[in-house]
Design a protein around this motif. Structure first.
Motif, short mmCIF file in Angstrom:
data_model
loop_
_atom_site.label_atom_id
_atom_site.label_comp_id
_atom_site.label_asym_id
_atom_site.label_seq_id
_atom_site.Cartn_x
_atom_site.Cartn_y
_atom_site.Cartn_z
N THR A 67 -2.79 -6.82 2.66
CA THR A 67 -2.76 -5.35 2.18
C THR A 67 -1.32 -5.08 1.98
O THR A 67 -0.83 -4.55 0.97
CB THR A 67 -3.34 -4.21 2.80
OG1 THR A 67 -4.73 -4.89 3.22
CG2 THR A 67 -3.44 -3.16 2.45
N GLU A 68 -0.32 -5.36 2.84
CA GLU A 68 1.22 -5.05 2.82
C GLU A 68 1.55 -5.78 1.49
O GLU A 68 2.43 -5.50 0.79
CB GLU A 68 1.80 -5.30 3.92
CG GLU A 68 3.32 -4.96 4.15
CD GLU A 68 3.43 -3.49 4.03
OE1 GLU A 68 4.58 -3.20 3.34
OE2 GLU A 68 2.45 -2.64 4.18
N LEU A 70 0.13 -7.00 -1.14
CA LEU A 70 -0.50 -6.71 -2.62
C LEU A 70 0.11 -5.26 -2.95
O LEU A 70 0.52 -5.30 -3.84
CB LEU A 70 -1.88 -6.79 -2.75
CG LEU A 70 -2.56 -6.53 -3.81
CD1 LEU A 70 -2.29 -7.72 -4.60
CD2 LEU A 70 -3.85 -6.62 -3.60
N SER A 71 0.22 -4.20 -1.91
CA SER A 71 0.77 -3.18 -2.09
C SER A 71 2.31 -3.11 -2.43
O SER A 71 2.69 -2.29 -3.19
CB SER A 71 0.54 -2.07 -1.16
OG SER A 71 0.27 -2.50 0.04
N PHE A 74 2.57 -4.08 -5.96
CA PHE A 74 2.34 -3.12 -7.04
C PHE A 74 3.56 -2.02 -7.15
O PHE A 74 3.81 -1.69 -7.98
CB PHE A 74 1.01 -2.35 -6.67
CG PHE A 74 -0.32 -3.18 -7.39
CD1 PHE A 74 -0.38 -2.92 -8.70
CD2 PHE A 74 -0.81 -4.14 -6.78
CE1 PHE A 74 -1.36 -3.28 -9.21
CE2 PHE A 74 -1.86 -4.77 -7.26
CZ PHE A 74 -2.40 -4.40 -8.54
N ALA A 75 3.92 -1.82 -5.87
CA ALA A 75 5.11 -0.68 -5.56
C ALA A 75 6.39 -1.19 -6.23
O ALA A 75 6.99 -0.37 -7.00
CB ALA A 75 5.17 -0.23 -4.12
#
Length: 85
Positions: A67-68, A70-71, A74-75
């Motif tokens: 999750t970290e 992938l986010s 994106f960020a």
């Protein structure tokens, strides 16, 4: 050039995220295959349940990392492209 760099980085992130689950499936599959070869038990469903359990355990363990990663992608990469920064 920005499109290809983003695509390359996205494919790299996808590989990094999927690597722990695929490695768990590979190791479990080889271990069960070796066990089946040593014991001459050729049951097809015997490989499915341990592989699934190993993949779920690794997914549960690595979920925060995935999750970290992938986010962060994106960020850092996708949202600035959308915003035009």
């Amino acid at each position: 050039m920005v499109f290809y760099d983003t695509l390359r980085q996205g494919l790299w992130i996808a590989m990094v995220i999927s690597l722990p689950i695929l490695a768990a499936a590979l190791v479990t599959g080889v271990a069960i295959g070796l066990l089946q070869a040593l014991t001459s038990v050729q049951e097809m469903t015997l490989t499915f349940v341990p592989k699934l359990a190993a993949m779920l355990a690794v997914f549960w363990t690595c979920m925060g990392f995935m999750t970290e990663t992938l986010s962060g992608f994106f960020a850092d990469r996708i949202i600035p492209l959308i915003a035009g920064i």
